[in-house]
Design a protein around this motif. Structure first.
Motif, short mmCIF file in Angstrom:
data_model
loop_
_atom_site.label_atom_id
_atom_site.label_comp_id
_atom_site.label_asym_id
_atom_site.label_seq_id
_atom_site.Cartn_x
_atom_site.Cartn_y
_atom_site.Cartn_z
N ARG A 101 -1.76 31.31 0.87
CA ARG A 101 -1.71 32.38 1.86
C ARG A 101 -2.51 33.58 1.35
O ARG A 101 -2.36 33.97 0.20
N GLY A 102 -3.34 34.12 2.23
CA GLY A 102 -4.10 35.31 1.84
C GLY A 102 -3.20 36.53 1.80
O GLY A 102 -2.13 36.57 2.41
N ASN A 103 -3.61 37.52 1.05
CA ASN A 103 -2.86 38.76 0.97
C ASN A 103 -3.07 39.57 2.24
O ASN A 103 -4.18 39.72 2.72
N GLY A 104 -1.98 40.08 2.80
CA GLY A 104 -2.08 40.91 3.99
C GLY A 104 -2.47 42.34 3.64
O GLY A 104 -2.64 42.70 2.47
N GLY A 105 -2.61 43.15 4.64
CA GLY A 105 -2.97 44.56 4.43
C GLY A 105 -2.65 45.37 5.65
O GLY A 105 -2.38 44.83 6.73
N ARG A 328 -14.21 57.14 10.80
CA ARG A 328 -14.07 57.02 9.34
C ARG A 328 -14.64 55.70 8.83
O ARG A 328 -15.25 55.65 7.75
N TYR A 329 -14.47 54.61 9.59
CA TYR A 329 -14.90 53.30 9.12
C TYR A 329 -16.17 52.79 9.81
O TYR A 329 -16.60 51.66 9.55
N GLY A 330 -16.76 53.57 10.68
CA GLY A 330 -18.01 53.16 11.32
C GLY A 330 -17.85 52.04 12.32
O GLY A 330 -18.73 51.18 12.44
N VAL A 331 -16.75 52.01 13.06
CA VAL A 331 -16.51 50.99 14.09
C VAL A 331 -16.94 51.55 15.44
O VAL A 331 -16.59 52.68 15.79
N TYR A 338 -7.67 45.66 18.36
CA TYR A 338 -6.52 45.03 19.00
C TYR A 338 -6.76 43.56 19.36
O TYR A 338 -5.95 42.95 20.04
N GLU A 339 -7.89 42.99 18.93
CA GLU A 339 -8.19 41.60 19.25
C GLU A 339 -7.59 40.62 18.25
O GLU A 339 -7.59 39.42 18.46
N GLY A 340 -7.09 41.12 17.12
CA GLY A 340 -6.46 40.26 16.13
C GLY A 340 -7.41 39.33 15.39
O GLY A 340 -6.99 38.28 14.89
N ASP A 341 -8.68 39.70 15.30
CA ASP A 341 -9.67 38.86 14.61
C ASP A 341 -9.57 39.16 13.10
O ASP A 341 -9.93 40.25 12.65
N GLN A 347 -11.54 43.18 6.41
CA GLN A 347 -12.43 44.13 5.74
C GLN A 347 -11.68 45.37 5.25
O GLN A 347 -12.16 46.08 4.37
N PHE A 348 -10.50 45.61 5.84
CA PHE A 348 -9.77 46.84 5.51
C PHE A 348 -8.62 46.59 4.54
O PHE A 348 -7.81 47.48 4.31
#
Length: 349
Positions: A101-105, A328-331, A338-341, A347-348
């Motif tokens: 399992r990958g680490n969440g954030g 702040r993050y250049g999005v 909110y797309e859950g991708d 990346q964050f």
């Protein structure tokens, strides 16, 4: 080689040529079936003498046993081949690394909200919380926006019901109702305490989810706001400018960040202003971008807090954490939040 030896050899060749169980059963029928070649040989024994029947019968029976042995061997071979193919198809390579399992954030907007709470907290602001399903009085009327006020058209939202003592319930269109609730409770607590000392100032931020019927690259039907309120005996517009300037410079980590306060209108503040920041680099270099609204709290709103507007004065502001996160993050597209991708969100981490 007599005829029976040739028959056994031919049966063996036919069985070997059968590549599937169904073909093997067809070959079996040609030799051992009711109309098979061995059966025909047995039927032809009626014309033989008694001694010849005994000899011929023994020979045919021996040939039958040899054919049945060849048939059983081929059946076993086909079964083993089928099992081997199945095992290969379902093979598990135990040399592969395990699936971990990958680490969440934290979500990028959650990061921004935590950052805002920490920065305003360092200035003495408390964090208020309140219901997302709000009644009309707290969401509109208490904020100097009665039912016939034109500003309500800017807050088209989702109504739960339209009946009730306070005008029905709706999904809140901003977090300002939390300011009202906090201020009212603050005043009631002081009154209930029976203290003769002056009431403490109200200094609070109200971060949370809000809802409006709106959706495009920079707007979402559900979005976040962080509203702030500072009410005291002598809180001026100068204090408002100082608080917001300090916040934005620390949020974007730029001591040279320039803010502009542009006159505007909000029903719950007077005077009111839009807050713009100037960009000195990047794709927005040389441009101003609106990041919030603010103003001195309207006297009618102060009265709805349960306070005397002649004795209490202050300011309120509303900021968009979603937009601040984008900057702040250049999005460049709000909908990505909110797309859950997971490719985007990871990346964050």
């Amino acid at each position: 080689m007599n005829d029976l030896d040739e028959l056994v050899a031919q049966a063996g060749r036919d069985f070997t040529a059968a590549a599937a169980p169904a073909a093997l059963e067809d070959a079996k029928a040609r030799y051992l079936g009711k109309a098979g070649r061995l059966t025909e040989l047995l039927k032809g024994m009626g014309a033989l003498s008694h001694e010849d029947k005994k000899t011929r019968g023994a020979e045919i029976n021996q040939a039958k046993q040899a054919i049945e042995a060849a048939l059983s061997a081929r059946r076993q071979a086909l079964a083993e081949a089928e099992l081997e193919a199945q095992l290969k198809a379902e093979a598990l390579d135990v040399t592969l690394p395990g699936r971990q399992r990958g680490n969440g954030g934290l979500h990028p907007v959650s990061r921004t909200l935590e950052r805002m709470e920490a920065l305003f907290g360092s200035m003495g602001f408390e964090v208020a919380d309140g219901p997302e399903i709000e009644d009309d009085w707290y969401n509109f009327t208490a904020l100097n926006t009665p039912a016939d006020h034109p500003a309500r058209s800017m807050h088209d939202t989702f109504y739960v019901d339209t009946a009730g003592p306070n005008g029905g319930h709706l999904l809140r269109t901003h977090t300002s109702p939390m300011q009202v609730r906090h201020a009212v409770q603050h005043v009631k607590r002081h009154a209930a305490s029976g203290s003769s000392a002056p009431m403490a100032e109200i200094r609070v931020i109200a971060p949370g989810r809000t809802y409006r019927v709106d959706s495009d690259a920079t707007h979402s039907p559900m979005f976040h706001q962080c509203e702030g309120l500072w009410i005291g005996a002598n809180v001026s517009f100068k204090d408002l400018k100082s608080v917001l300037t300090d916040f934005f410079r620390r949020f974007f980590e730029s001591d040279d960040l320039v803010l502009r306060f542009r006159p505007s209108f909000f029903p719950f503040t007077e005077p009111s202003a839009e807050v713009d920041i100037a960009f000195e680099s990047g794709p927005l270099k040389g441009k101003w971008l609106e990041v919030g609204g603010c103003g001195q709290v309207h006297p009618n709103v102060v009265r709805n807090f349960g306070l005397d507007p002649e004795a209490w004065i202050g300011f309120a502001f509303g900021l968009g954490p979603d937009r601040l996160t984008m900057l702040r993050y250049g999005v460049n597209d709000l909908r990505q939040f909110y797309e859950g991708d997971l490719r985007f969100l990871s990346q964050f981490r």
